[in-house]
Write a protein that holds these residues in place. Structure first.
Motif, PDB file in Angstrom:
ATOM      1  N   ALA B  64       0.825  -1.208   0.000  1.00  0.00           N
ATOM      2  CA  ALA B  64       0.000   0.000   0.000  1.00  0.00           C
ATOM      3  C   ALA B  64       0.860   1.259   0.000  1.00  0.00           C
ATOM      4  CB  ALA B  64      -0.933  -0.015   1.212  1.00  0.00           C
ATOM      5  N   GLU B  65       1.952   1.237   0.802  1.00  0.00           N
ATOM      6  CA  GLU B  65       2.804   2.432   0.887  1.00  0.00           C
ATOM      7  C   GLU B  65       3.368   2.828  -0.474  1.00  0.00           C
ATOM      8  OE1 GLU B  65       5.805   1.531   3.797  1.00  0.00           O
ATOM      9  OE2 GLU B  65       4.263   1.065   5.298  1.00  0.00           O
ATOM     10  N   GLY B  66       3.628   1.832  -1.298  1.00  0.00           N
ATOM     11  CA  GLY B  66       4.169   2.106  -2.628  1.00  0.00           C
ATOM     12  C   GLY B  66       3.081   2.219  -3.679  1.00  0.00           C
ATOM     13  N   GLY B  67       1.841   2.408  -3.243  1.00  0.00           N
ATOM     14  CA  GLY B  67       0.741   2.550  -4.192  1.00  0.00           C
ATOM     15  C   GLY B  67       0.474   1.276  -4.971  1.00  0.00           C
ATOM     16  N   TRP B  68       0.859   0.136  -4.397  1.00  0.00           N
ATOM     17  CA  TRP B  68       0.648  -1.185  -5.005  1.00  0.00           C
ATOM     18  C   TRP B  68       1.409  -1.363  -6.306  1.00  0.00           C
ATOM     19  CZ3 TRP B  68      -0.860  -4.043  -1.321  1.00  0.00           C
ATOM     20  CH2 TRP B  68      -1.764  -3.555  -0.359  1.00  0.00           C
ATOM     21  N   ARG B  69       2.383  -0.477  -6.546  1.00  0.00           N
ATOM     22  CA  ARG B  69       3.216  -0.650  -7.732  1.00  0.00           C
ATOM     23  C   ARG B  69       4.401  -1.542  -7.385  1.00  0.00           C
ATOM     24  NH1 ARG B  69       1.120   4.428  -8.869  1.00  0.00           N
ATOM     25  NH2 ARG B  69       2.524   5.475  -7.415  1.00  0.00           N
ATOM     26  N   PRO B  70       4.698  -2.544  -8.203  1.00  0.00           N
ATOM     27  CA  PRO B  70       5.802  -3.443  -7.875  1.00  0.00           C
ATOM     28  C   PRO B  70       7.145  -2.740  -7.933  1.00  0.00           C
ATOM     29  CG  PRO B  70       4.919  -3.954 -10.044  1.00  0.00           C
ATOM     30  CD  PRO B  70       4.018  -2.916  -9.449  1.00  0.00           C
ATOM     31  N   ARG B  71       8.027  -3.111  -7.016  1.00  0.00           N
ATOM     32  CA  ARG B  71       9.408  -2.599  -7.081  1.00  0.00           C
ATOM     33  C   ARG B  71      10.363  -3.775  -6.887  1.00  0.00           C
ATOM     34  NH1 ARG B  71       7.354  -1.253  -2.086  1.00  0.00           N
ATOM     35  NH2 ARG B  71       8.661  -1.883  -0.317  1.00  0.00           N
ATOM     36  N   TRP B  72      11.497  -3.649  -7.550  1.00  0.00           N
ATOM     37  CA  TRP B  72      12.543  -4.674  -7.488  1.00  0.00           C
ATOM     38  C   TRP B  72      13.361  -4.431  -6.230  1.00  0.00           C
ATOM     39  CZ3 TRP B  72      13.187  -9.138  -9.747  1.00  0.00           C
ATOM     40  CH2 TRP B  72      14.435  -9.755  -9.788  1.00  0.00           C
ATOM     41  N   THR B  73      13.482  -5.458  -5.395  1.00  0.00           N
ATOM     42  CA  THR B  73      14.116  -5.241  -4.091  1.00  0.00           C
ATOM     43  C   THR B  73      14.850  -6.505  -3.651  1.00  0.00           C
ATOM     44  OG1 THR B  73      13.694  -4.576  -1.809  1.00  0.00           O
ATOM     45  CG2 THR B  73      12.028  -5.933  -2.856  1.00  0.00           C
ATOM     46  N   MET B  74      15.512  -6.427  -2.512  1.00  0.00           N
ATOM     47  CA  MET B  74      16.251  -7.557  -1.933  1.00  0.00           C
ATOM     48  C   MET B  74      17.270  -8.110  -2.936  1.00  0.00           C
ATOM     49  SD  MET B  74      13.374  -9.631   0.291  1.00  0.00           S
ATOM     50  CE  MET B  74      11.817  -9.264  -0.514  1.00  0.00           C
ATOM     51  N   GLU B  75      17.874  -7.220  -3.726  1.00  0.00           N
ATOM     52  CA  GLU B  75      18.813  -7.658  -4.771  1.00  0.00           C
ATOM     53  C   GLU B  75      19.881  -8.593  -4.200  1.00  0.00           C
ATOM     54  OE1 GLU B  75      19.702  -8.585  -7.902  1.00  0.00           O
ATOM     55  OE2 GLU B  75      19.145  -6.564  -8.580  1.00  0.00           O
ATOM     56  N   GLY B  76      20.019  -9.754  -4.809  1.00  0.00           N
ATOM     57  CA  GLY B  76      21.041 -10.721  -4.408  1.00  0.00           C
ATOM     58  C   GLY B  76      20.689 -11.538  -3.175  1.00  0.00           C
ATOM     59  N   GLU B  77      19.489 -11.356  -2.640  1.00  0.00           N
ATOM     60  CA  GLU B  77      19.144 -12.006  -1.365  1.00  0.00           C
ATOM     61  C   GLU B  77      18.075 -13.081  -1.500  1.00  0.00           C
ATOM     62  OE1 GLU B  77      17.946  -8.895   1.297  1.00  0.00           O
ATOM     63  OE2 GLU B  77      19.930  -7.945   1.299  1.00  0.00           O
ATOM     64  N   VAL B  78      17.593 -13.329  -2.727  1.00  0.00           N
ATOM     65  CA  VAL B  78      16.474 -14.255  -2.903  1.00  0.00           C
ATOM     66  C   VAL B  78      16.918 -15.440  -3.751  1.00  0.00           C
ATOM     67  CG1 VAL B  78      14.171 -14.540  -3.895  1.00  0.00           C
ATOM     68  CG2 VAL B  78      14.760 -12.428  -2.673  1.00  0.00           C
ATOM     69  N   ILE B  79      16.673 -16.636  -3.225  1.00  0.00           N
ATOM     70  CA  ILE B  79      16.962 -17.830  -4.021  1.00  0.00           C
ATOM     71  C   ILE B  79      15.626 -18.505  -4.360  1.00  0.00           C
ATOM     72  CG2 ILE B  79      17.321 -19.369  -2.010  1.00  0.00           C
ATOM     73  CD1 ILE B  79      19.383 -19.490  -5.264  1.00  0.00           C
ATOM     74  N   ALA B  80      15.451 -18.839  -5.641  1.00  0.00           N
ATOM     75  CA  ALA B  80      14.245 -19.550  -6.080  1.00  0.00           C
ATOM     76  C   ALA B  80      14.616 -21.005  -6.321  1.00  0.00           C
ATOM     77  CB  ALA B  80      13.700 -18.934  -7.366  1.00  0.00           C
ATOM     78  N   CYS B  81      13.778 -21.910  -5.866  1.00  0.00           N
ATOM     79  CA  CYS B  81      14.063 -23.332  -6.078  1.00  0.00           C
ATOM     80  C   CYS B  81      14.036 -23.608  -7.589  1.00  0.00           C
ATOM     81  CB  CYS B  81      13.029 -24.202  -5.369  1.00  0.00           C
ATOM     82  SG  CYS B  81      13.342 -25.970  -5.600  1.00  0.00           S
ATOM     83  N   PRO B  82      15.061 -24.273  -8.101  1.00  0.00           N
ATOM     84  CA  PRO B  82      15.087 -24.523  -9.550  1.00  0.00           C
ATOM     85  C   PRO B  82      13.918 -25.392 -10.021  1.00  0.00           C
ATOM     86  CG  PRO B  82      16.949 -25.611  -8.446  1.00  0.00           C
ATOM     87  CD  PRO B  82      16.286 -24.735  -7.431  1.00  0.00           C
ATOM     88  N   TRP B  83      13.364 -26.216  -9.133  1.00  0.00           N
ATOM     89  CA  TRP B  83      12.277 -27.094  -9.565  1.00  0.00           C
ATOM     90  C   TRP B  83      10.993 -26.327  -9.845  1.00  0.00           C
ATOM     91  CZ3 TRP B  83      12.107 -32.443  -6.603  1.00  0.00           C
ATOM     92  CH2 TRP B  83      13.161 -33.239  -7.075  1.00  0.00           C
ATOM     93  N   HIS B  84      10.500 -25.559  -8.903  1.00  0.00           N
ATOM     94  CA  HIS B  84       9.191 -24.913  -9.057  1.00  0.00           C
ATOM     95  C   HIS B  84       9.182 -23.417  -8.792  1.00  0.00           C
ATOM     96  CE1 HIS B  84       8.292 -29.209  -8.035  1.00  0.00           C
ATOM     97  NE2 HIS B  84       7.614 -29.087  -9.158  1.00  0.00           N
ATOM     98  N   GLY B  85      10.349 -22.848  -8.492  1.00  0.00           N
ATOM     99  CA  GLY B  85      10.415 -21.400  -8.380  1.00  0.00           C
ATOM    100  C   GLY B  85      10.003 -20.822  -7.040  1.00  0.00           C
ATOM    101  N   LEU B  86       9.723 -21.643  -6.046  1.00  0.00           N
ATOM    102  CA  LEU B  86       9.347 -21.110  -4.731  1.00  0.00           C
ATOM    103  C   LEU B  86      10.519 -20.274  -4.192  1.00  0.00           C
ATOM    104  CD1 LEU B  86       6.885 -21.293  -2.848  1.00  0.00           C
ATOM    105  CD2 LEU B  86       8.007 -23.205  -1.698  1.00  0.00           C
TER     106      LEU B  86
END
Lengths: 382, 124
Positions: B64-86
């Motif tokens: 809500a604070e960002g007006g519900w507009r997506p922003r790219w964040t947590m650069e380099g801190e997120v790992i997605a499982c190669p199988w299903h992307g969680l």
């Protein structure tokens, strides 16, 4: 008292759960990767030239111009991720090793790119592709390893040719099904023009398996341009297509005109099945005269359709999966599928967490598929 | 507390991660801007090899604070499982789609030139 008894007996049954490695697992939906260059030597002229022309085009997931146009997810903005969204299997050796790692004993092979065969507007080209794929599938895959079984593709743009293909492979020991592509299909599979395909499949004693994929096209129900995310399109496209085609096949009487035809559906999960049974039965009360050839209520026919589990729903209460199967009397018609190697494949470990009885577990993971495909536990056709 | 040397500092440049084996465990060791983190190489969703993805990335959030507009964040801190992307936030072990899922975290420290994983773990 009754409740206590139930509580006493159930855990004992569950404790006998077999490990995945001891269970016969038949996988009803696995994908090989057919690139245009691979198919070219198997393709009739002049279409082999067209395949060689796009053989070196940089390939994105299910996205090659003039072959499988308009890739899954190519409409949305791309961001970096570690998710492997475009896994492919290029050789039988790779396939056997990867399926072994997820405990699969027997697998039925489907294509990658030709999932979108119905979107090709040139009927002669589409039919040539189907013939090339079928020949390539047998020569390069199913004849190479006993655990790899095939579904030949029926080209909807040329039903007469598709019927000839079914007759051609009717006696092949490694071909156990006819794949009916659904993505961008028009008209739906209940249309009378497809009768030669159903006739041939029934005569060959081969089941037909419907399989969709997410595309955006003007054709119902793929007119999904109202959605702006792949989250929305992919959530609905496969299942809407299976719903539309089964409604079509019931409402035009395919299910009564071909009484010995075995029908299966893939890649739609299972939770829509109770809805469809109840919805069509309700409508039948009022509109029976539009479908006067049905001698039983619609759910009678739907409950004979085999339903592949992938993408299996993952409710917080996994026992709900067992309940859903009860709701369409699906103990003998629910079949495991992984969809390996695709981005949304199901490892059998998830379905194995459902508190099935031992008998139901064995049926869903393997025995029901043996019946559907008419094979023994070694994959030999009966 | 059991500890194991899993490599040399030079084996883990900033912005990279590797899966190391300690006994029967596979652990993803991440160097994010000079701080080290360890997560199990096992996705609780369908047992996928969570830390074998090529690289940790950022991700999109919206509120809500960002007006519900997506922003790219947590650069380099997120790992997605190669199988299903969680997706998981590596520093906290928090699953982004299902916050009730928290991975166990392994303490990773640098001693001289050695990178050391502690199997004592940390409460999630």
């Amino acid at each position: 008292m009754m409740g206590e008894m139930a509580i006493d007996t159930e855990p004992q049954e569950r404790e006998r759960r077999e490990p995945l490695s001891d269970l016969l697992i038949v996988d009803a939906d696995v994908h090989v990767h057919e690139s245009p260059g691979e198919l070219a030597p198997y393709c009739d002229p002049p279409w082999d030239v067209a395949l060689r022309t796009v053989a070196d085009v940089p390939e994105r997931y299910l996205d090659i111009p003039g072959f499988s146009p308009g890739g899954d997810g190519t409409l949305t903005a791309r961001f970096p991720t570690a998710h492997e969204g475009a896994r492919m299997v290029h050789t039988p050796e790779q396939m056997v090793a990867e399926l072994r790692a997820i405990h699969v004993d027997l697998a039925v092979l489907f294509p990658d790119h030709l999932l979108k065969l119905p979107v090709l507007p040139q009927a002669d080209y589409a039919a040539a592709l189907a013939r090339a794929y079928n020949a390539w599938l047998v020569d390069r895959w199913t004849s190479r390893h006993q655990s790899l079984l095939g579904a030949i593709v029926a080209c909807p743009q040329d039903p007469a040719d598709a019927a000839r293909e079914i007759a051609r492979y009717a006696g092949d020991p490694s071909i156990v099904a006819v794949y009916l592509p659904c993505a961008g299909l028009d008209p739906l599979w209940g249309h009378r023009s497809y009768d030669p395909i159903f006739d041939a499949a029934q005569a060959a004693r081969l089941p037909v398996l419907l399989h969709a994929v997410t595309v955006t096209s003007p054709v119902f129900p793929f007119n999904n341009h109202g959605f702006d995310t792949e989250f929305a399109r992919h959530s609905t496209s496969h299942t809407f297509s299976i719903l539309a085609n089964l409604v079509s096949m019931v409402s035009t009487g395919v299910v009564v005109r071909f009484p010995d035809l075995r029908i299966g559906v893939t890649e739609a999960g299972i939770s829509w099945m109770p809805f469809l049974c109840n919805r069509l039965d309700k409508e039948y009360l009022e509109r029976r005269r539009e479908v006067p050839f049905l001698t039983e209520r619609p759910s009678h026919y739907l409950k004979r359709v085999y339903v592949a589990t992938q993408p299996i729903e993952e409710p917080e209460r996994l026992a709900d999966i067992d309940t859903l199967i009860d709701l369409y009397d699906g103990e003998d018609t629910t079949i495991y599928a992984s969809d390996w190697p695709h981005h949304d494949f199901d490892h059998p470990v998830k379905l194995n967490q459902v508190p099935f009885t031992p008998a139901r577990r064995r049926k869903v993971f393997g025995e029901n598929a043996l019946t559907l495909f008419g094979i023994d536990r070694e994959g030999r056709r009966r | 507390v059991t500890e194991a040397v899993v490599g040399r500092l030079a084996d883990f440049p900033e912005g990279t991660h590797r899966v190391v084996r300690v006994g029967r465990r596979e652990i993803g060791v991440f160097n994010i801007r000079g701080r080290f983190y360890g997560l199990p190489n096992l996705c609780p969703h369908q047992t996928g090899p969570l830390c074998e993805g090529r690289r940790a990335t950022g991700t999109l959030v919206a509120d809500a604070e960002g007006g519900w507009r997506p922003r790219w964040t947590m650069e380099g801190e997120v790992i997605a499982c190669p199988w299903h992307g969680l997706e998981y936030h590596v520093p906290t072990g928090r699953c982004l789609a299902y916050p009730e899922i928290r991975l166990r975290r392994y303490d990773v420290s640098v001693r001289g030139e050695d990178v050391v994983v502690s199997l004592g773990g940390r409460a999630p």
